[in-house]
Motif scaffolding. Sequence first.
Motif, PDB file in Angstrom:
ATOM      1  N   PHE A  78       0.830  -1.201   0.000  1.00 30.81           N
ATOM      2  CA  PHE A  78       0.000   0.000   0.000  1.00 30.81           C
ATOM      3  C   PHE A  78       0.871   1.260   0.000  1.00 30.81           C
ATOM      4  CE2 PHE A  78      -2.232   3.410   2.173  1.00 30.81           C
ATOM      5  CZ  PHE A  78      -3.417   3.475   1.461  1.00 30.81           C
ATOM      6  N   VAL A  79       1.882   1.280   0.860  1.00 28.12           N
ATOM      7  CA  VAL A  79       2.769   2.447   0.937  1.00 28.12           C
ATOM      8  C   VAL A  79       3.509   2.646  -0.378  1.00 28.12           C
ATOM      9  CG1 VAL A  79       4.797   3.426   2.079  1.00 28.12           C
ATOM     10  CG2 VAL A  79       3.022   2.301   3.432  1.00 28.12           C
ATOM     11  N   TRP A  80       3.996   1.525  -0.951  1.00 27.27           N
ATOM     12  CA  TRP A  80       4.745   1.639  -2.211  1.00 27.27           C
ATOM     13  C   TRP A  80       3.861   2.136  -3.354  1.00 27.27           C
ATOM     14  CZ3 TRP A  80       9.103   2.668  -4.086  1.00 27.27           C
ATOM     15  CH2 TRP A  80       9.434   2.382  -5.409  1.00 27.27           C
ATOM     16  N   ALA A  81       2.583   1.815  -3.314  1.00 27.56           N
ATOM     17  CA  ALA A  81       1.673   2.219  -4.388  1.00 27.56           C
ATOM     18  C   ALA A  81       1.441   3.728  -4.404  1.00 27.56           C
ATOM     19  CB  ALA A  81       0.342   1.481  -4.260  1.00 27.56           C
ATOM     20  N   TYR A  82       1.507   4.368  -3.207  1.00 28.94           N
ATOM     21  CA  TYR A  82       1.123   5.784  -3.144  1.00 28.94           C
ATOM     22  C   TYR A  82       2.246   6.735  -2.711  1.00 28.94           C
ATOM     23  CZ  TYR A  82      -3.590   3.931  -3.604  1.00 28.94           C
ATOM     24  OH  TYR A  82      -4.717   3.289  -4.069  1.00 28.94           O
ATOM     25  N   ALA A  83       3.189   6.266  -1.917  1.00 29.87           N
ATOM     26  CA  ALA A  83       4.236   7.159  -1.409  1.00 29.87           C
ATOM     27  C   ALA A  83       5.088   7.784  -2.519  1.00 29.87           C
ATOM     28  CB  ALA A  83       5.118   6.421  -0.407  1.00 29.87           C
ATOM     29  N   PRO A  84       5.499   7.021  -3.570  1.00 33.33           N
ATOM     30  CA  PRO A  84       6.274   7.662  -4.644  1.00 33.33           C
ATOM     31  C   PRO A  84       5.523   8.816  -5.309  1.00 33.33           C
ATOM     32  CG  PRO A  84       6.485   5.286  -4.791  1.00 33.33           C
ATOM     33  CD  PRO A  84       5.421   5.556  -3.770  1.00 33.33           C
ATOM     34  N   LEU A  85       4.186   8.689  -5.413  1.00 29.68           N
ATOM     35  CA  LEU A  85       3.401   9.781  -6.000  1.00 29.68           C
ATOM     36  C   LEU A  85       3.475  11.022  -5.123  1.00 29.68           C
ATOM     37  CD1 LEU A  85       0.202   7.831  -7.149  1.00 29.68           C
ATOM     38  CD2 LEU A  85       2.109   8.616  -8.569  1.00 29.68           C
ATOM     39  N   LEU A  86       3.396  10.833  -3.796  1.00 31.30           N
ATOM     40  CA  LEU A  86       3.480  11.958  -2.871  1.00 31.30           C
ATOM     41  C   LEU A  86       4.862  12.613  -2.937  1.00 31.30           C
ATOM     42  CD1 LEU A  86       2.226  13.643  -0.626  1.00 31.30           C
ATOM     43  CD2 LEU A  86       3.013  11.913   1.009  1.00 31.30           C
ATOM     44  N   ILE A  87       5.899  11.785  -2.988  1.00 30.20           N
ATOM     45  CA  ILE A  87       7.262  12.322  -3.102  1.00 30.20           C
ATOM     46  C   ILE A  87       7.406  13.128  -4.391  1.00 30.20           C
ATOM     47  CG2 ILE A  87       9.688  11.693  -3.395  1.00 30.20           C
ATOM     48  CD1 ILE A  87       9.123   9.249  -1.606  1.00 30.20           C
ATOM     49  N   SER A  88       6.852  12.613  -5.480  1.00 28.87           N
ATOM     50  CA  SER A  88       6.934  13.301  -6.775  1.00 28.87           C
ATOM     51  C   SER A  88       6.253  14.656  -6.718  1.00 28.87           C
ATOM     52  CB  SER A  88       6.292  12.447  -7.869  1.00 28.87           C
ATOM     53  OG  SER A  88       6.924  11.194  -7.978  1.00 28.87           O
ATOM     54  N   LEU A  89       5.074  14.700  -6.109  1.00 35.14           N
ATOM     55  CA  LEU A  89       4.346  15.960  -6.011  1.00 35.14           C
ATOM     56  C   LEU A  89       5.123  16.996  -5.218  1.00 35.14           C
ATOM     57  CD1 LEU A  89       0.695  14.677  -5.391  1.00 35.14           C
ATOM     58  CD2 LEU A  89       1.584  15.759  -7.462  1.00 35.14           C
ATOM     59  N   VAL A  90       5.744  16.577  -4.119  1.00 33.17           N
ATOM     60  CA  VAL A  90       6.515  17.512  -3.291  1.00 33.17           C
ATOM     61  C   VAL A  90       7.710  18.061  -4.064  1.00 33.17           C
ATOM     62  CG1 VAL A  90       7.951  17.727  -1.225  1.00 33.17           C
ATOM     63  CG2 VAL A  90       5.781  16.479  -1.116  1.00 33.17           C
ATOM     64  N   VAL A  91       8.454  17.178  -4.715  1.00 34.07           N
ATOM     65  CA  VAL A  91       9.659  17.615  -5.451  1.00 34.07           C
ATOM     66  C   VAL A  91       9.289  18.523  -6.611  1.00 34.07           C
ATOM     67  CG1 VAL A  91      11.608  16.845  -6.844  1.00 34.07           C
ATOM     68  CG2 VAL A  91      10.983  15.584  -4.782  1.00 34.07           C
ATOM     69  N   LEU A  92       8.223  18.183  -7.337  1.00 35.14           N
ATOM     70  CA  LEU A  92       7.838  18.977  -8.497  1.00 35.14           C
ATOM     71  C   LEU A  92       7.212  20.307  -8.100  1.00 35.14           C
ATOM     72  CD1 LEU A  92       6.316  16.140 -10.699  1.00 35.14           C
ATOM     73  CD2 LEU A  92       8.475  17.338 -11.083  1.00 35.14           C
ATOM     74  N   ALA A  93       6.519  20.332  -6.970  1.00 37.25           N
ATOM     75  CA  ALA A  93       5.839  21.556  -6.553  1.00 37.25           C
ATOM     76  C   ALA A  93       6.763  22.516  -5.837  1.00 37.25           C
ATOM     77  CB  ALA A  93       4.654  21.214  -5.644  1.00 37.25           C
ATOM     78  N   TRP A  94       7.905  22.031  -5.379  1.00 40.64           N
ATOM     79  CA  TRP A  94       8.823  22.906  -4.646  1.00 40.64           C
ATOM     80  C   TRP A  94       9.232  24.079  -5.540  1.00 40.64           C
ATOM     81  CZ3 TRP A  94       9.474  22.131   0.396  1.00 40.64           C
ATOM     82  CH2 TRP A  94      10.409  22.916   1.055  1.00 40.64           C
ATOM     83  N   PRO A  95       9.090  25.344  -5.068  1.00 42.54           N
ATOM     84  CA  PRO A  95       9.290  26.516  -5.935  1.00 42.54           C
ATOM     85  C   PRO A  95      10.623  26.527  -6.661  1.00 42.54           C
ATOM     86  CG  PRO A  95       8.342  27.189  -3.866  1.00 42.54           C
ATOM     87  CD  PRO A  95       8.684  25.740  -3.707  1.00 42.54           C
ATOM     88  N   LYS A  96      11.715  26.362  -5.945  1.00 40.19           N
ATOM     89  CA  LYS A  96      13.019  26.409  -6.599  1.00 40.19           C
ATOM     90  C   LYS A  96      14.033  25.717  -5.718  1.00 40.19           C
ATOM     91  CE  LYS A  96      15.477  27.818 -10.125  1.00 40.19           C
ATOM     92  NZ  LYS A  96      15.160  27.399 -11.492  1.00 40.19           N
ATOM     93  N   LEU A  97      14.583  24.610  -6.218  1.00 45.25           N
ATOM     94  CA  LEU A  97      15.614  23.935  -5.450  1.00 45.25           C
ATOM     95  C   LEU A  97      16.924  24.686  -5.586  1.00 45.25           C
ATOM     96  CD1 LEU A  97      14.830  20.232  -6.390  1.00 45.25           C
ATOM     97  CD2 LEU A  97      14.332  21.381  -4.244  1.00 45.25           C
ATOM     98  N   PRO A  98      17.837  24.598  -4.590  1.00 45.75           N
ATOM     99  CA  PRO A  98      19.128  25.288  -4.692  1.00 45.75           C
ATOM    100  C   PRO A  98      19.845  24.864  -5.950  1.00 45.75           C
ATOM    101  CG  PRO A  98      18.805  24.389  -2.492  1.00 45.75           C
ATOM    102  CD  PRO A  98      17.707  23.835  -3.344  1.00 45.75           C
ATOM    103  N   THR A  99      20.478  25.823  -6.624  1.00 44.31           N
ATOM    104  CA  THR A  99      21.136  25.529  -7.896  1.00 44.31           C
ATOM    105  C   THR A  99      22.579  25.137  -7.690  1.00 44.31           C
ATOM    106  OG1 THR A  99      21.702  27.848  -8.113  1.00 44.31           O
ATOM    107  CG2 THR A  99      19.665  27.096  -9.163  1.00 44.31           C
ATOM    108  N   ARG A 100      23.131  24.508  -8.710  1.00 43.64           N
ATOM    109  CA  ARG A 100      24.539  24.148  -8.670  1.00 43.64           C
ATOM    110  C   ARG A 100      25.375  25.410  -8.567  1.00 43.64           C
ATOM    111  NH1 ARG A 100      24.652  21.376 -14.237  1.00 43.64           N
ATOM    112  NH2 ARG A 100      22.960  22.846 -14.473  1.00 43.64           N
ATOM    113  N   GLY A 101      26.429  25.349  -7.788  1.00 48.38           N
ATOM    114  CA  GLY A 101      27.307  26.497  -7.630  1.00 48.38           C
ATOM    115  C   GLY A 101      26.951  27.311  -6.420  1.00 48.38           C
ATOM    116  N   GLY A 102      25.647  27.311  -6.006  1.00 54.24           N
ATOM    117  CA  GLY A 102      25.237  27.965  -4.789  1.00 54.24           C
ATOM    118  C   GLY A 102      25.534  29.430  -4.719  1.00 54.24           C
ATOM    119  N   ASP A 103      25.655  30.129  -5.870  1.00 53.75           N
ATOM    120  CA  ASP A 103      26.064  31.523  -5.830  1.00 53.75           C
ATOM    121  C   ASP A 103      24.931  32.497  -6.061  1.00 53.75           C
ATOM    122  OD1 ASP A 103      27.394  31.868  -9.222  1.00 53.75           O
ATOM    123  OD2 ASP A 103      25.650  30.824  -8.459  1.00 53.75           O
TER     124      ASP A 103
END
Length: 416
Positions: free
Chosen positions: A378-403
């Motif tokens: 049950f967890v495997w069926a739905y948890a990856p979808l939740l993880i995907s939504l969080v990662v995709l909805a996150w406004p802006k992840l830190p970029t390479r170089g951090g500058d």
Amino acid sequence: MKSSGLPNEGVLFVHAHPDDETISTGGSIATLAQQGVAVSLLTCTRGERGEVIPPQLAHLEGVGPALAAHREGELADALRELGVTRHLYLGAAGARAEGLPERRYEDSGMVEGADGLPHLVPDASPGCLCLADFEEVVADMVAAIRTTGATSVVSYDERGGYGHPDHVLAHRAAREAAGRAGVGFLEAVEDAAQLERWVSDPEAHDAPDDVMLLDVTPVLDAKVAALRAHATQVTVIEREGEPVSFALSNGRVRPVATIEGLRLVDAAAGAPESGDPEPETRTSRVASSLVSLIIGLLIGVLLTINHQHRLTLGEVTIPIGLIVSLLVVGALLVGMRLVFESRLIALSTAVGVAGATALLSQEGPGGSVLVPGNVEGFVWAYAPLLISLVVLAWPKLPTRGGDRMGVQPRQEGSSL
């Protein structure tokens, strides 16, 4: 340090908001234009979040579309004074990557943080420049370079002048675009006191060899007229017997610089060769998405097969397979966003993982399934979808170089 060696072919100035081109490089633009150089300007936003100085125009402040339209008119007037005849807005015709519909990048806004440094405002618009996909911004700038035929690009230094988030982003993207297009990149030296010191003492120990100094006194009238055109943002101050100065919305007064500097950072490299990244096209985006989808499918199959593994320690049973599988999904999707700075690549990967999970959840010929109806299944069926939504909805992840925001800028007005 040199006072000659200026670009003598096509030059594209890249600035974040209307008025930045005049404040930071107005004398350089007017000088090159008078010398017959093909000068173009690329403005990234329309300054929707700028603070308005004149009381009679105060009704525009906070009304993004109205202020943007007014500042477009101010910019057009300023460019006529400076002698610029070729102007583009990032994301619009001539400055949009092939195959993408036109878009408007909005002013990101700026607020002074507790550390005294400029930061992105908490309520930044989803369509603002700083939250845009970095690869998309770079591709649009490459298109502008090709449209204008520029052989050199000029923008801010790595601190973005005084540190406005849009300025820092414009520097990063313009330098990257110049490299991909195989043209030179120069940054504006905006420390007036430092420039004056270099002029008075060319042998100063900190005088670099890669800075080109311009005496912009012959075009000072044009620069001042262009500053005056930006009436919502700039107040020009002229007193008899005193140098012309100006003030921004913070009330801080400074003289109109008669010396401007351009520092050559990357020399023109010609057309990109093997090993140099080509500008992103629709074909490359489709190919990258397809590869990401396949990677997601393969990872999804592997993890689905192994997610039911358990580890028994004494009387405790640990669903080690499920834990590792979820960690791998999270790391994979976050990694895709960080490396490619694109939601599209991460989305394709997520679809691949979800597709493999859904396919393998179906009953096989013998009635068995790889995703049984237990807690792990049950967890495997739905948890990856939740993880995907969080990662995709996150406004802006830190970029390479951090500058992007890790700068130590001088503090200036908050509305440029």
